[in-house]
Design a protein around this motif. Structure first.
Motif, short mmCIF file in Angstrom:
data_model
loop_
_atom_site.label_atom_id
_atom_site.label_comp_id
_atom_site.label_asym_id
_atom_site.label_seq_id
_atom_site.Cartn_x
_atom_site.Cartn_y
_atom_site.Cartn_z
N TYR A 35 45.79 37.46 32.63
CA TYR A 35 44.36 37.66 32.86
C TYR A 35 43.79 36.40 33.49
O TYR A 35 44.14 35.29 33.08
CB TYR A 35 43.66 37.95 31.53
CG TYR A 35 42.15 38.05 31.64
CD1 TYR A 35 41.53 39.23 32.01
CD2 TYR A 35 41.35 36.93 31.35
CE1 TYR A 35 40.15 39.31 32.10
CE2 TYR A 35 39.97 37.01 31.43
CZ TYR A 35 39.37 38.19 31.81
OH TYR A 35 38.01 38.27 31.90
N ASP A 37 44.12 37.87 36.54
CA ASP A 37 44.81 38.53 37.65
C ASP A 37 45.28 39.92 37.26
O ASP A 37 45.60 40.74 38.13
CB ASP A 37 46.01 37.67 38.08
CG ASP A 37 45.55 36.32 38.62
OD1 ASP A 37 44.48 36.28 39.27
OD2 ASP A 37 46.24 35.32 38.38
N ALA A 39 44.16 43.20 34.69
CA ALA A 39 43.02 43.73 33.94
C ALA A 39 43.29 43.68 32.44
O ALA A 39 44.42 43.89 31.99
CB ALA A 39 42.74 45.17 34.37
N SER A 67 36.47 55.01 32.23
CA SER A 67 36.71 55.23 33.66
C SER A 67 35.52 54.80 34.51
O SER A 67 35.68 54.48 35.70
CB SER A 67 37.03 56.70 33.92
OG SER A 67 35.92 57.53 33.58
N ASP A 70 36.12 51.30 35.91
CA ASP A 70 37.34 51.01 36.66
C ASP A 70 37.03 50.28 37.96
O ASP A 70 37.73 49.32 38.35
CB ASP A 70 38.09 52.31 36.97
CG ASP A 70 38.81 52.86 35.74
OD1 ASP A 70 38.99 52.08 34.78
OD2 ASP A 70 39.18 54.05 35.75
N GLU A 71 36.00 50.73 38.64
CA GLU A 71 35.66 50.10 39.92
C GLU A 71 35.24 48.65 39.71
O GLU A 71 35.58 47.76 40.51
CB GLU A 71 34.53 50.89 40.58
CG GLU A 71 34.16 50.36 41.97
CD GLU A 71 33.11 51.22 42.65
OE1 GLU A 71 32.62 50.82 43.71
OE2 GLU A 71 32.77 52.30 42.10
N THR A 72 34.50 48.41 38.61
CA THR A 72 34.06 47.04 38.31
C THR A 72 35.28 46.14 38.02
O THR A 72 35.31 44.97 38.43
CB THR A 72 33.12 47.04 37.09
OG1 THR A 72 32.02 47.91 37.35
CG2 THR A 72 32.60 45.64 36.80
N ILE A 73 36.27 46.69 37.33
CA ILE A 73 37.49 45.92 37.06
C ILE A 73 38.18 45.56 38.37
O ILE A 73 38.61 44.40 38.56
CB ILE A 73 38.43 46.74 36.14
CG1 ILE A 73 37.82 46.91 34.75
CG2 ILE A 73 39.80 46.05 36.03
CD1 ILE A 73 38.63 47.81 33.83
N THR A 74 38.31 46.51 39.25
CA THR A 74 38.98 46.26 40.54
C THR A 74 38.26 45.18 41.33
O THR A 74 38.90 44.28 41.92
CB THR A 74 39.05 47.57 41.35
OG1 THR A 74 39.75 48.56 40.60
CG2 THR A 74 39.77 47.33 42.68
N GLU A 75 36.95 45.26 41.34
CA GLU A 75 36.16 44.28 42.10
C GLU A 75 36.20 42.89 41.47
O GLU A 75 35.95 41.90 42.16
CB GLU A 75 34.72 44.76 42.22
CG GLU A 75 34.55 46.04 43.03
CD GLU A 75 33.13 46.57 42.99
OE1 GLU A 75 32.33 46.03 42.18
OE2 GLU A 75 32.81 47.51 43.75
N SER A 76 36.51 42.81 40.17
CA SER A 76 36.45 41.53 39.46
C SER A 76 37.81 40.88 39.24
O SER A 76 37.90 39.86 38.55
CB SER A 76 35.76 41.74 38.09
OG SER A 76 34.48 42.29 38.23
N MET A 77 38.86 41.48 39.78
CA MET A 77 40.19 40.91 39.59
C MET A 77 40.25 39.47 40.10
O MET A 77 39.71 39.14 41.16
CB MET A 77 41.22 41.77 40.31
CG MET A 77 41.36 43.17 39.72
SD MET A 77 42.01 43.19 38.03
CE MET A 77 43.71 42.73 38.36
#
Length: 205
Positions: A35, A37, A39, A67, A70-77
Motif C-alpha cells: 500500500y 501501490d 488497494a 463498489s 472502486d473508481e476512487t480507489i483507482t484514481e488514488s493508487m
C-alpha cells in the motif's frame, strides 16, 4: 508506505473524523505491505449495539457501497487514499439513504394527496366532464318527454270523460265506477214504492 506512515495516516483520520468513523458505519481497512501501490482491503460493518437505520441494510447494501468507491480507489493508487475513500463512502451512503427517504416521502405525499382528494370530493361532488354532462342532458330530455306524454295523456282522458258526461254518453262501466248506477236504481225503486202507497190509499166520504 511503511508501518509508521500507516499509523500516522490513521491518527490523522481519527482527528478529522473522531465520531463519524464509528458513529454509523465502520470501514475496516487492512493495509497490504505494498500500500498505496496496492488497494487496501475494505469491509463495512455496523458498530455493536448501535441503532439500525431502516433506510440502510448492510447485507444488501454493502456490495453497492464498496463498489461505489472502486473508481476512487483507482484514481488514488500510489498515494494515501483512506481519507478519500472514507469521504467517498460517506457520500455514497448519504446519497443512498436520501434516495430512500425521498422515496418514502413521495409515497406519503401521494397517499396524503389521495386522501385529500377523497375528502374534497365529499364537498364538491363528482367533477363534471363534457361526456358526463352530455349523458345527463340526454337522460334529462328523455325524462321530460315522458312526463310531457303522461301529462298529455291525463289531460286527454279528462277532456274525453268530461265530453261524454256532457253528452250523456257515459258507458255502463263508467257509471258503475262512479257509483251512478246504484243511485239511478234506488231512485226508480223509490218512485215505484211511492206509487204503490198512493194506490193503496182510500179517500173517505
Amino acid at each position: 508506505m511503511g508501518r509508521e506512515e500507516q499509523i500516522e495516516e490513521r491518527e490523522v483520520l481519527d482527528s478529522i473524523f473522531p465520531d463519524e468513523i464509528t458513529a454509523t458505519l465502520i470501514l475496516t481497512v487492512a493495509y497490504p505491505e505494498s500500500y498505496p501501490d496496492v488497494a487496501p482491503s475494505l469491509d463495512i460493518t455496523f458498530p455493536q449495539n448501535s441503532p439500525r437505520m431502516p433506510q440502510l441494510s448492510l447485507p444488501e447494501d454493502k456490495p453497492h457501497l464498496l463498489s461505489s468507491i472502486d473508481e476512487t480507489i483507482t484514481e488514488s493508487m500510489g498515494q494515501a487514499m483512506v481519507f478519500t475513500l472514507i469521504s467517498a463512502l460517506k457520500e455514497s451512503a448519504e446519497l443512498l439513504i436520501n434516495e430512500r427517504l425521498n422515496a418514502m416521502q413521495a409515497v406519503k405525499d401521494k397517499e396524503a394527496a389521495k386522501a385529500e382528494e377523497v375528502e374534497n370530493a365529499k364537498f364538491h361532488g363528482e367533477a363534471v366532464t363534457k361526456e358526463s354532462f352530455l349523458a345527463w342532458r340526454a337522460g334529462f330530455r328523455i325524462e321530460m318527454e315522458r312526463e310531457d306524454e303522461e301529462r298529455k295523456r291525463v289531460e286527454d282522458e279528462g277532456k274525453s270523460r268530461k265530453a261524454r258526461i256532457e253528452e250523456g254518453k257515459m258507458s255502463g262501466r263508467e257509471l258503475w265506477e262512479r257509483g251512478l248506477v246504484g243511485k239511478v236504481e234506488e231512485e226508480e225503486e223509490g218512485e215505484e214504492d211511492a206509487l204503490k202507497g198512493v194506490e193503496g190509499l182510500k179517500v173517505g166520504d
